[in-house]
Design an enzyme around this catalytic site. Structure first.
Site: not given
Ligand code: IPM
Ligand code: MN
Length: 353
Positions: A142, A187, A219, A243, A247
């Site tokens: 990032y 990894k 993975d 990240d 999700d």
């Molecule tokens: C998160 C989001 C952010 C990230 C984006 C919006 C930049 O997806 O907080 O997980 O990738 O960190």
């Molecule tokens: Mn995210």
């Protein structure tokens, strides 16, 4: 206690869920006799439109002067499909994390018994899953050196020993307070940066003899999270992997709209949902405010206001039990409540308690 809160509502559904978070915090403050004051500030696409900068200087100052930031979401479709945009809303979030030194992002993945059926995973796999992902937040790809050309582009995944040590320390501290099991996700079979993570973790593990440390390739970890989510207690990982894995973690809970997070480090801590700005839902009063409201619980707990945090969690559980739920988690045939109605039900519950 007196608390100065910077409120960064951002874009899309951000403002709608932000109001609910603020109302819940205010109800708690009134109930327990705390003095909470709020200052709103611009960020994301809203800030680009207003002043041309997704994280303006004035916003940084308001955050720095606050005790905590209640953040909602940033992102706007007009930037998503325009790879040549010079400024992007997400840069505002990254600038905030970097400038406030928020290197540790704590993302709890929990299940709610009455929502188990909403998970795409089998009931018996998901029930009782309860782990925390500690995501490194100010390093890695990032923030590493980048090049963006027409024929070649790269992002550098750079980590220093100091960055790895401080985030692993956070991981160990959480593990010590929980089930004493830390999984370092990397990894290391391919990436040099991951091998540094593994080396540092192997050096640190003996300092925490009560914690069982294990290592897992990312993975494999993504598969294990689906096959056996209860395996995990605390996982710690780099920015990009964290990240992606969180999700995935939200699927265990059944909705992206349920997971809060805390970002801490050297500056003002930030409390925010893990979900994005869901622009398609903007203004429709359908977004789930629970991730934002649970971020308020994390904020209270950060300041050691345990009873206050517990009451927010109790109110959230009660709303779910009472089927006062936004459309994506409502039971079949159940009444659908809006963002506002869910938030205000929780506020009323707190007031009546
Ligand atoms: C998160 C989001 C952010 C990230 C984006 C919006 C930049 O997806 O907080 O997980 O990738 O960190
Ligand atoms: Mn995210």
């Amino acid at each position: 206690m007196t608390l100065k809160i910077a409120v960064l509502a951002g874009d899309g559904i951000g403002p709608e869920i932000s109001v609910q978070g603020v109302d819940v915090l205010t109800a708690i403050a009134e109930k327990f006799g705390h003095e909470v004051t709020y200052k709103s500030a611009l960020c994301g696409a809203t800030a680009i439109d207003a002043v041309g900068d997704p994280f303006p200087e004035a916003t940084l100052r308001i955050c720095q002067e606050a005790d905590a930031v209640l953040f909602s979401a940033v992102g706007d479709p007009k930037f998503d499909n325009n790879p040549s945009a010079k400024v992007r809303p997400e840069q505002g979030l990254l600038a905030m994390r970097k400038q406030l030194g928020l290197f540790a992002n704590v993302r709890p993945v929990q299940t709610f018994d009455c929502l188990i059926h909403k998970s795409p995973l089998k009931d018996e796999l998901v029930r009782g899953a309860d782990f925390i992902c500690i995501r490194e937040l100010t390093g890695g790809m990032y923030f590493g050196e980048k090049h963006e050309g027409d024929d070649m582009a790269y992002d550098t995944n750079k980590y220093t020993r100091a960055e790895v040590e401080r985030i692993l320390k956070v991981g160990y501290e959480y593990a010590l307070r929980r089930r004493k099991h830390l999984t370092v996700v990397d990894k290391a079979n391919v990436l040099a940066s991951s091998r540094l993570w593994r080396k540092v973790a192997q050096e640190m593990a003996p300092l925490y003899p009560d914690v069982q440390t294990d290592f897992m390739y990312v993975d494999n970890a993504s598969m294990r999270m689906i096959q056996e989510p209860r395996f995990f207690d605390v996982m710690v990982t780099e920015n990009t992997f964290g990240d992606i894995l969180t999700d995935e973690g939200s699927c265990i809970s059944g909705s992206m709209g349920l997971l809060p997070s805390a970002s801490t480090g050297t500056g003002t801590p930030v409390f925010e949902p893990i979900h994005g700005s869901w622009p398609q839902a903007k203004g429709l009063n359908i977004a789930n405010p629970l991730a934002q409201i649970l971020s308020v619980a994390m904020l209270l707990e950060y300041f050691d206001l345990k009873e206050e945090g517990a009451l927010v969690r109790e109110a959230v559980d009660a709303s779910l039990e009472a089927n006062v739920r936004t459309p994506e988690i409502q039971v079949e045939g159940g009444a659908k409540y809006g963002t506002c109605e869910v938030g205000q039900w929780i506020v009323d519950y707190i007031r009546k308690k």
